[in-house]
Structures are given as C-alpha cells and as structure tokens.
Design a protein around this motif. Structure first.
Motif, PDB file in Angstrom:
ATOM      1  N   ILE A   8       0.758  -1.192  -0.127  1.00 54.34           N
ATOM      2  CA  ILE A   8       0.178  -0.151  -0.091  1.00 54.34           C
ATOM      3  C   ILE A   8       0.738   1.200  -0.013  1.00 54.34           C
ATOM      4  CG2 ILE A   8      -0.269   0.268   2.506  1.00 54.34           C
ATOM      5  CD1 ILE A   8      -3.161   0.623  -0.345  1.00 54.34           C
ATOM      6  N   GLY A   9       2.041   1.288   0.509  1.00 56.35           N
ATOM      7  CA  GLY A   9       2.850   2.511   0.661  1.00 56.35           C
ATOM      8  C   GLY A   9       3.215   2.962  -0.674  1.00 56.35           C
ATOM      9  N   TYR A  10       3.597   1.923  -1.564  1.00 59.95           N
ATOM     10  CA  TYR A  10       4.320   1.868  -3.073  1.00 59.95           C
ATOM     11  C   TYR A  10       3.100   2.529  -3.645  1.00 59.95           C
ATOM     12  CZ  TYR A  10       5.794   0.869  -7.515  1.00 59.95           C
ATOM     13  OH  TYR A  10       6.298   1.003  -8.930  1.00 59.95           O
ATOM     14  N   LEU A  11       1.915   1.971  -3.537  1.00 62.98           N
ATOM     15  CA  LEU A  11       0.853   2.324  -4.203  1.00 62.98           C
ATOM     16  C   LEU A  11       0.417   3.761  -3.983  1.00 62.98           C
ATOM     17  CD1 LEU A  11      -1.094  -0.819  -4.239  1.00 62.98           C
ATOM     18  CD2 LEU A  11       0.158  -0.105  -6.118  1.00 62.98           C
ATOM     19  N   GLU A  15       0.307   7.058  -6.528  1.00 62.85           N
ATOM     20  CA  GLU A  15      -0.990   7.884  -6.833  1.00 62.85           C
ATOM     21  C   GLU A  15      -0.573   9.284  -6.716  1.00 62.85           C
ATOM     22  OE1 GLU A  15      -4.673   8.386  -8.028  1.00 62.85           O
ATOM     23  OE2 GLU A  15      -3.369   6.613  -8.462  1.00 62.85           O
ATOM     24  N   VAL A  16       0.169   9.535  -5.582  1.00 58.24           N
ATOM     25  CA  VAL A  16       0.714  10.926  -5.195  1.00 58.24           C
ATOM     26  C   VAL A  16       1.518  11.638  -6.400  1.00 58.24           C
ATOM     27  CG1 VAL A  16       2.375  12.213  -3.899  1.00 58.24           C
ATOM     28  CG2 VAL A  16       0.732  10.489  -2.560  1.00 58.24           C
ATOM     29  N   GLU A  17       2.382  10.686  -6.893  1.00 62.21           N
ATOM     30  CA  GLU A  17       3.068  11.286  -8.094  1.00 62.21           C
ATOM     31  C   GLU A  17       2.215  11.320  -9.205  1.00 62.21           C
ATOM     32  OE1 GLU A  17       6.001   8.211  -8.533  1.00 62.21           O
ATOM     33  OE2 GLU A  17       7.326   8.963  -6.635  1.00 62.21           O
ATOM     34  N   GLN A  43       6.061   1.667   3.893  1.00 59.64           N
ATOM     35  CA  GLN A  43       5.343   0.683   4.393  1.00 59.64           C
ATOM     36  C   GLN A  43       4.312  -0.416   3.681  1.00 59.64           C
ATOM     37  OE1 GLN A  43       5.588   0.277   7.751  1.00 59.64           O
ATOM     38  NE2 GLN A  43       7.222   1.844   7.413  1.00 59.64           N
ATOM     39  N   LYS A  44       4.463  -1.525   3.950  1.00 58.27           N
ATOM     40  CA  LYS A  44       3.822  -2.645   3.190  1.00 58.27           C
ATOM     41  C   LYS A  44       1.911  -2.511   3.588  1.00 58.27           C
ATOM     42  CE  LYS A  44       3.302  -7.600   1.913  1.00 58.27           C
ATOM     43  NZ  LYS A  44       2.640  -7.285   0.890  1.00 58.27           N
TER      44      LYS A  44
END
Length: 137
Positions: A8-11, A15-17, A43-44
């Motif tokens: 979820i952290g990576y996703l 989305e922010v980018e 964070q995962k």
C-alpha cells in the motif's frame, strides 16, 4: 498490479506522483512531517484510519484493493441470511467484480497463464459468468 501482494505504501506514492500532490499539502492534510510521509511510502500496510485519510486526500479508494484481494483469493462462506445474527454485521450476497478484476482474469485466460477450468476453480466464478465476461470484454 499484483492483487495477491499489496504494498500500500508504494501504491500511495505512485498515486501521489500521478496526481502531482505537493508534500506540503500532504503534510498539512495528514498533520505530519515529510519524514513521516516518506516512511509511510515504505510501509507494506498502514492503519485503516490513516489509509482512509490517504483515500480522501488522493480521491482513490485504497480499500477496494483489499476487497478485490478478498474476492480473488479468500474463500467465501455459504450465505443464508442478510445479517449475521450474532453480531448484526451485514453479509454480502455475492461478489462484485470490478472491470479491472474482470480484465485481469480474462488476460490470464487469453495469455494462457491459466486455463478456463483453473480460473473457474481458483476464483469460484460460475461458468456462465466467465462466458458472459468473454463476450462482453
């Protein structure tokens, strides 16, 4: 998108980018500093209250990723009523497949990654439903 292993952290970072949200706006909305935000990106998983804030800020339903994971990878129990009499929680009558999930499943079928029988068995999709998806999509 790998719905089996959700990071979820990576996703959120992606989305922010994509939305080009400034770090200042995120800090103000979440009431935290830049270091905390960078740590969240690593964070995962995140607490639900925090994930809800991210969903509101980015106008994206991150919880749906987990719902889709449950539909695809977790067995459902037989449903006999609309509410569980023990705790009063609603019981969902059927799986709701999003367009993304349908395309994901059909892509596995088209590429030969999985056979029709494997998909029917693994995801517990009725044969007629898979046939309708094939015609529609």
């Amino acid at each position: 998108m790998d719905l089996k292993n959700i990071n979820i952290g990576y996703l959120i970072k992606c989305e922010v980018e994509n939305n080009q949200i400034s770090i200042e706006r995120i800090s103000k909305f979440l009431k935290c500093d830049e270091e905390d935000i960078e740590e969240m990106y690593k964070q995962k998983d995140l607490p639900t209250e925090l994930l809800l804030k991210w969903s509101k800020l980015l106008e994206y339903d991150f919880f749906r990723l987990y719902s889709q994971h449950l539909i695809l990878y977790a067995p459902q129990k037989k449903i006999t009523a609309y509410k569980d009499k023990k705790n009063g929680l609603p019981i969902f009558r059927k799986n709701l497949y999003t367009t993304e999930m349908i395309r994901f499943i059909l892509e596995m079928l088209r590429t030969g990654e999985k056979t029709k029988e494997e998909i029917l068995k693994e995801y517990r999709i009725p044969r007629t439903t898979l046939h309708k998806w094939n015609e529609k999509y």
